[in-house]
Design a protein around this motif. Sequence first.
Motif: not given
Length: 462
Positions: A140-146
């Motif tokens: 449903e979403a993307v979490v930034p790798v940072e």
Amino acid sequence: MSSTAEPAPAADPPSAPAPAPGRPSAPGFGQDRLWTVDEHLADILAAVHPLDPIELQLPDAQGCLLVEDVTVPAALPPFDNSSMDGYAVRTADVAGATEEFPAVLTVVGDVAAGSGSLPEVGPGTTARIMTGAPLPPGAEAVVPVEWTDGGTGGGAATAMSPAGPGDRGAGGEVRIHRPVEARAHVRARGSDVRAGDLALAAGTVLGPPQIGLLAAIGRGRVRVRPRPRVVVISTGSELVQPGEPLGAGQIYDSNSFALTAAARDAGAIAYRVGAVTDDADTLRSTIEDQLIRADLIVTTGGVSVGAYDVVKEALSSVGDEDEAGAGIDFRKLAMQPGRPQGFGSIGPEHIPLLALPGNPVSCYVSFELFVRPAIRALMGLKDIHRPVVRATLAADRTLSSPAGRRQFLRGAYDAEAGTVTPVGGAGSHLVAALAHADALIVVPEESSEVGPGTEVEVVLIG
């Protein structure tokens, strides 16, 4: 020939009837009177018509006028995709995640840009995803790798390089330190343009962004009005090509270089022909040879009344003079610089030809006033003229102008101050001053002098 003197103004006899619309005036018409700048330009534009549309590949269509509406065949982007390198997640799995209490998810695979088969993201799982890669099902979403520890075995953002062929990156865990809302860092399908949208309307000039859009929606070819092919020919036995040694009485051919550059700047495909000697047969042969690749021919020099001004002689019989309406009319204009001018059409295809004076400033001013509009009319553009503004004359003296002639002085325009400052003198040979000017100061026919602080018309050529 690069003539260095223009005749003094003569009395203006009664006006002759206007030429027939849609074609140049007949040969010989107008030789006994002074034409105004506006009359000469109107005569040119009445005879110059937009080139017929053709289909071109995208790289060749740059600068051309689009003649068809282009609609979007498929949504752009064509699928939901990630705007970040990171991890595709379900929002419920990262709700309440913090640095102290991260969400720990199992990595079920990698999704790189161009991926076909996608892993499914279910409860408690995630897929490592690259920028531009399609959002996998279930996410449903993307979490930034940072916002993560980079995954098992990584511990940093540098661990985001995709797995090699055959290794989908399944296994391991990643700790996520922040929650995300639904659709975070996701580019939605059709968020740029949707299928059926109007991408570009007919009449659009195709610059780099427009070419990019056409490529992005899959158009490899478009129907446009082509850039006109302009052939530039300078005349004069005294002319030497730059880089060669000068002999006695010789000068470098600058006009053909300036005009070729100006034609390209106006949007044309320009061809420069080396200087032709003052011989009517040679010039006639040169022009006839160029007709096959020309939509417009521009000559410079040899249009005045000197003993060696052979352009008139050469053009009186160039091409197929039996063609109805073909021929060149040489006339005098109520302007300075650039009084002697020639215009008409030559050959069986009635290729327009503009014959300009040989003095460098006369030549360039004539190009800006007459040739540039003709080129842009051939392209089918509506905006064919340079911008014109009003500005206050910033001068340390009163400027004089011949009565009854429209004068064009070189100037430097200051948009912020709203002023224009004369650059150099009024001489039509002062090419150095022209190189430092970005405007033409217009002194109308009814004015014989213009003082400091006067509001004047300014043509912006910079």
